[in-house]
Design a protein around this motif. Sequence first.
Motif, PDB file in Angstrom:
ATOM      1  N   SER A 193       0.801  -1.240   0.000  1.00 34.12           N
ATOM      2  CA  SER A 193       0.000   0.000   0.000  1.00 34.12           C
ATOM      3  C   SER A 193       0.827   1.279   0.000  1.00 34.12           C
ATOM      4  CB  SER A 193      -0.972   0.032   1.193  1.00 34.12           C
ATOM      5  OG  SER A 193      -1.682  -1.161   1.242  1.00 34.12           O
ATOM      6  N   GLY A 194       2.079   1.205  -0.434  1.00 31.32           N
ATOM      7  CA  GLY A 194       2.905   2.412  -0.558  1.00 31.32           C
ATOM      8  C   GLY A 194       2.405   3.280  -1.703  1.00 31.32           C
ATOM      9  N   GLU A 195       2.460   4.581  -1.518  1.00 27.19           N
ATOM     10  CA  GLU A 195       1.885   5.488  -2.521  1.00 27.19           C
ATOM     11  C   GLU A 195       2.973   6.240  -3.277  1.00 27.19           C
ATOM     12  OE1 GLU A 195      -1.375   7.724  -0.948  1.00 27.19           O
ATOM     13  OE2 GLU A 195      -2.212   5.952   0.032  1.00 27.19           O
ATOM     14  N   ILE A 196       2.723   6.457  -4.558  1.00 26.92           N
ATOM     15  CA  ILE A 196       3.745   7.047  -5.432  1.00 26.92           C
ATOM     16  C   ILE A 196       3.089   7.968  -6.452  1.00 26.92           C
ATOM     17  CG2 ILE A 196       3.687   4.964  -6.937  1.00 26.92           C
ATOM     18  CD1 ILE A 196       6.694   5.514  -7.448  1.00 26.92           C
ATOM     19  N   LEU A 197       3.804   9.012  -6.809  1.00 26.22           N
ATOM     20  CA  LEU A 197       3.395   9.878  -7.923  1.00 26.22           C
ATOM     21  C   LEU A 197       4.609  10.034  -8.832  1.00 26.22           C
ATOM     22  CD1 LEU A 197       1.490  12.831  -6.181  1.00 26.22           C
ATOM     23  CD2 LEU A 197       0.479  11.032  -7.597  1.00 26.22           C
ATOM     24  N   THR A 198       4.527   9.530 -10.048  1.00 26.63           N
ATOM     25  CA  THR A 198       5.592   9.796 -11.018  1.00 26.63           C
ATOM     26  C   THR A 198       5.079  10.851 -11.996  1.00 26.63           C
ATOM     27  OG1 THR A 198       4.811   7.996 -12.409  1.00 26.63           O
ATOM     28  CG2 THR A 198       6.582   7.478 -10.873  1.00 26.63           C
ATOM     29  N   GLY A 199       5.990  11.410 -12.796  1.00 27.72           N
ATOM     30  CA  GLY A 199       5.584  12.449 -13.750  1.00 27.72           C
ATOM     31  C   GLY A 199       4.996  13.664 -13.055  1.00 27.72           C
ATOM     32  N   THR A 200       5.420  13.900 -11.836  1.00 29.09           N
ATOM     33  CA  THR A 200       4.837  14.977 -11.029  1.00 29.09           C
ATOM     34  C   THR A 200       5.943  15.835 -10.426  1.00 29.09           C
ATOM     35  OG1 THR A 200       3.024  13.490 -10.472  1.00 29.09           O
ATOM     36  CG2 THR A 200       3.285  15.439  -9.082  1.00 29.09           C
ATOM     37  N   LEU A 201       5.943  17.091 -10.778  1.00 25.38           N
ATOM     38  CA  LEU A 201       6.971  18.012 -10.265  1.00 25.38           C
ATOM     39  C   LEU A 201       6.464  18.715  -9.013  1.00 25.38           C
ATOM     40  CD1 LEU A 201       9.674  19.613 -10.747  1.00 25.38           C
ATOM     41  CD2 LEU A 201       8.312  21.243 -12.057  1.00 25.38           C
ATOM     42  N   VAL A 202       7.303  18.738  -7.978  1.00 23.74           N
ATOM     43  CA  VAL A 202       6.971  19.529  -6.792  1.00 23.74           C
ATOM     44  C   VAL A 202       7.356  20.971  -7.105  1.00 23.74           C
ATOM     45  CG1 VAL A 202       7.486  19.914  -4.351  1.00 23.74           C
ATOM     46  CG2 VAL A 202       7.294  17.580  -5.230  1.00 23.74           C
ATOM     47  N   LYS A 203       6.357  21.820  -7.256  1.00 22.96           N
ATOM     48  CA  LYS A 203       6.605  23.209  -7.674  1.00 22.96           C
ATOM     49  C   LYS A 203       6.884  24.131  -6.499  1.00 22.96           C
ATOM     50  CE  LYS A 203       5.782  25.049 -11.327  1.00 22.96           C
ATOM     51  NZ  LYS A 203       6.686  25.372 -12.426  1.00 22.96           N
ATOM     52  N   GLU A 204       6.206  23.863  -5.396  1.00 18.47           N
ATOM     53  CA  GLU A 204       6.341  24.752  -4.229  1.00 18.47           C
ATOM     54  C   GLU A 204       6.289  23.910  -2.964  1.00 18.47           C
ATOM     55  OE1 GLU A 204       3.242  27.753  -4.232  1.00 18.47           O
ATOM     56  OE2 GLU A 204       3.474  27.941  -6.413  1.00 18.47           O
ATOM     57  N   PHE A 205       6.899  24.425  -1.908  1.00 20.02           N
ATOM     58  CA  PHE A 205       6.762  23.745  -0.623  1.00 20.02           C
ATOM     59  C   PHE A 205       6.810  24.761   0.507  1.00 20.02           C
ATOM     60  CE2 PHE A 205      11.167  23.882   0.926  1.00 20.02           C
ATOM     61  CZ  PHE A 205      11.838  24.228  -0.228  1.00 20.02           C
TER      62      PHE A 205
END
Length: 506
Positions: A193-205
């Motif tokens: 149940s590990g979660e992942i996002l590929t093709g996704t840029l972190v724009k702000e934090f």
Amino acid sequence: MSRDGMTKSFWENETSKEIINTENVGDYDHIIVGAGITGVTLVKELQNRGYKCLIVDKENPGFCTTGGTTAHINNFFDSSYDEIISDFGEDAAKNLAQAAKDTLQYIKKNILQYHISCDYDECSFYLFSAEEKQNKKLDDIFGALKKVNIDTIQTFEIPFTLPFQKAIEIKGQAQFHPLRYINRLLKEYQKNSGEILTGTLVKEFENKDGKVTIKTDDGKIITGKNLIWATHIPPGANRFSILVAPYRSYALTAKLDNPVHKMAQTADLYDPYHYIRYHKSNGEYFLIAGGFDHKTGDEKATDSVFEDLEEYVNTHFKYKEIVAKWSSQYYIPADGLPYIGKMPGEDNIYISTGYNGNGMTFGSMASLIIPDLIDGKETEISKLLSPSRIKPAASAKNVITEGFNASVHFVKDKFSSEKIEELNTIKNGEGKIIKHDGKTFAAYRDHTSELHLLNPVCPHMGCNVVWNPAEVSWDCPCHGSRFDIDGTLLNGPALSDLKEFDSSEH
Ligand code: FES
């Protein structure tokens, strides 16, 4: 493209196509940005410790350095133990040597536990002097290896057809197929149940009130207790822009005619050194050769480096055919050791960077350090590699050299006004920085002769990019951000693409 360049590394046919992105994101214990060896190993380790995690990558897993490594796992480093003893002391060097041994065991444990078929082999490393003037350095390294309890002997034979004067055999090394390893770890992570996002840029934090919030390029807002940057230099203007310098390295793989009786690795003591190792995969034997490193953006004819590497291999080895040639980026730390741990001045942010040419080892070692820190356990190795450490005096030269190098580029890019070069001097498939009428632009002519003009100013901190003919990319010499020919971001720390050229802005 499954890697950050036009060349195809030996590992790339293993790029995972089976990743299924998480549909609904929520609140996490830890958000890890970057799905290379560091991020993937960490996310699995943290999951094993019972944490709910999310791993995010702008591209596919292994897109950057992990897909372009030569994949050696060593108990010694590009900073040799004699240098580490001199800069950090003998106890620290011994701790590091023990951590390197533990890291190899940790990788092996993962391979056994998850039944990872990744061409894993254990072997020795043969370090040799090729000229008399290198003998003393080899003696110093040998003495230091003994001091830090790494099993090493002097030897009169090396299992490579290379001429040498003196050689040592450093035992306890390993090697593997890096993408098979991380892809399988990720699969195990997702299975649980590990979660992942590929093709996704972190724009702000944002890091506020004990909580980290990230915003992605597709508008997702995600929160977590901790944020771990596993992206080399973390984004934004921070001290690691100065303390870590980007370098390019070149590699090729040649298929061998005959089986190799024992796996082995070797390197000479030139600067930059030549590095060779054997590899066995699917019953076939290969030679992997690397070297000719240079600071990102400093080598004008990056494509000719492959000719030099090929000539080196042709001179010393017999082989059937070259099956892959590629280049990759790595990051040299100011004082010779990586920065792994808490981001200085930030309670909920961790980083792991500055691995030099030892990314597989240090990238995995991060999983022996950061999860412990998160659990409130500080160890001798976490203190040694702390990103907040006060650097010993001996490191100052490197800090100044690399920092100065970045500053020179920065100032020159801002104030230079060089002469005009005609656009029509650019051949098909070539890129050039053009200065004309006080305007500067990055021009690339594609194979249909069409010109593509970009604003050359790197969105990270404003240096001008330079052309990299080997990978057909625009590379920033300051902190290593890289961009495709249409300006698309390939590697950070920049968080956005190069802009199109707008003559009214210049
Ligand atoms: Fe920092 Fe380009 S990567 S200015």
